[in-house]
Design a protein around this motif. Structure first.
Motif, PDB file in Angstrom:
ATOM      1  N   LYS A  49       0.843  -1.193   0.000  1.00 19.51           N
ATOM      2  CA  LYS A  49       0.000   0.000   0.000  1.00 19.51           C
ATOM      3  C   LYS A  49       0.879   1.245   0.000  1.00 19.51           C
ATOM      4  O   LYS A  49       1.983   1.234   0.518  1.00 19.51           O
ATOM      5  N   ILE A  50       0.348   2.315  -0.577  1.00 16.43           N
ATOM      6  CA  ILE A  50       1.042   3.599  -0.587  1.00 16.43           C
ATOM      7  C   ILE A  50       0.350   4.516   0.417  1.00 16.43           C
ATOM      8  O   ILE A  50      -0.865   4.709   0.351  1.00 16.43           O
ATOM      9  N   ALA A  51       1.117   5.060   1.351  1.00 16.10           N
ATOM     10  CA  ALA A  51       0.597   6.054   2.300  1.00 16.10           C
ATOM     11  C   ALA A  51       1.142   7.412   1.895  1.00 16.10           C
ATOM     12  O   ALA A  51       2.348   7.576   1.715  1.00 16.10           O
ATOM     13  N   LEU A  52       0.253   8.377   1.707  1.00 17.50           N
ATOM     14  CA  LEU A  52       0.644   9.741   1.364  1.00 17.50           C
ATOM     15  C   LEU A  52       0.582  10.602   2.625  1.00 17.50           C
ATOM     16  O   LEU A  52      -0.363  10.493   3.400  1.00 17.50           O
ATOM     17  N   TYR A  53       1.569  11.459   2.802  1.00 19.51           N
ATOM     18  CA  TYR A  53       1.627  12.340   3.962  1.00 19.51           C
ATOM     19  C   TYR A  53       1.746  13.783   3.497  1.00 19.51           C
ATOM     20  O   TYR A  53       2.545  14.092   2.618  1.00 19.51           O
ATOM     21  N   PHE A  54       0.935  14.644   4.061  1.00 22.76           N
ATOM     22  CA  PHE A  54       1.059  16.074   3.823  1.00 22.76           C
ATOM     23  C   PHE A  54       0.728  16.789   5.116  1.00 22.76           C
ATOM     24  O   PHE A  54       0.109  16.236   6.010  1.00 22.76           O
ATOM     25  N   HIS A  55       1.181  18.011   5.232  1.00 16.89           N
ATOM     26  CA  HIS A  55       0.919  18.753   6.458  1.00 16.89           C
ATOM     27  C   HIS A  55       0.231  20.066   6.123  1.00 16.89           C
ATOM     28  O   HIS A  55       0.182  20.501   4.976  1.00 16.89           O
ATOM     29  N   GLY A  56      -0.325  20.658   7.131  1.00 19.27           N
ATOM     30  CA  GLY A  56      -0.992  21.941   6.943  1.00 19.27           C
ATOM     31  C   GLY A  56      -1.403  22.511   8.285  1.00 19.27           C
ATOM     32  O   GLY A  56      -1.323  21.846   9.323  1.00 19.27           O
ATOM     33  N   ALA A  57      -1.863  23.732   8.250  1.00 23.85           N
ATOM     34  CA  ALA A  57      -2.313  24.398   9.470  1.00 23.85           C
ATOM     35  C   ALA A  57      -3.568  23.714  10.015  1.00 23.85           C
ATOM     36  O   ALA A  57      -4.314  23.073   9.277  1.00 23.85           O
ATOM     37  N   LYS A  58      -3.789  23.866  11.294  1.00 21.21           N
ATOM     38  CA  LYS A  58      -4.980  23.296  11.923  1.00 21.21           C
ATOM     39  C   LYS A  58      -6.151  24.272  11.875  1.00 21.21           C
ATOM     40  O   LYS A  58      -7.054  24.224  12.694  1.00 21.21           O
TER      41      LYS A  58
END
Length: 67
Positions: A49-58
């Motif tokens: 499986k491929i897990a994608l990670y991204f971040h951002g403000a809450k």
């Protein structure tokens, strides 16, 4: 898929494609209208499986739509 002959089904080919990308576009729905956000991302492949990670403000529109 609109053009079945263009569909990529081979998992390794999909992983290679993701590895060549530096941006993904997250598509969300906002009161019936599309809202698309380009994001930098990271990923890992584990157990087929491929897990994608991204971040951002809450806070902000993206966060509200994801909630």
């Amino acid at each position: 898929m609109r053009k079945a002959e263009r569909e990529i089904k081979d998992f390794e080919e999909i992983v290679q494609l993701v590895g060549r990308c530096d941006t993904i576009r997250l598509g969300l729905l906002d009161d019936g209208a599309p809202y698309i956000v380009p994001l930098s991302f990271g990923y890992e492949v584990e157990n087929g499986k491929i897990a994608l990670y991204f971040h951002g403000a809450k806070e902000g529109r993206k966060h509200e739509l994801i909630e």
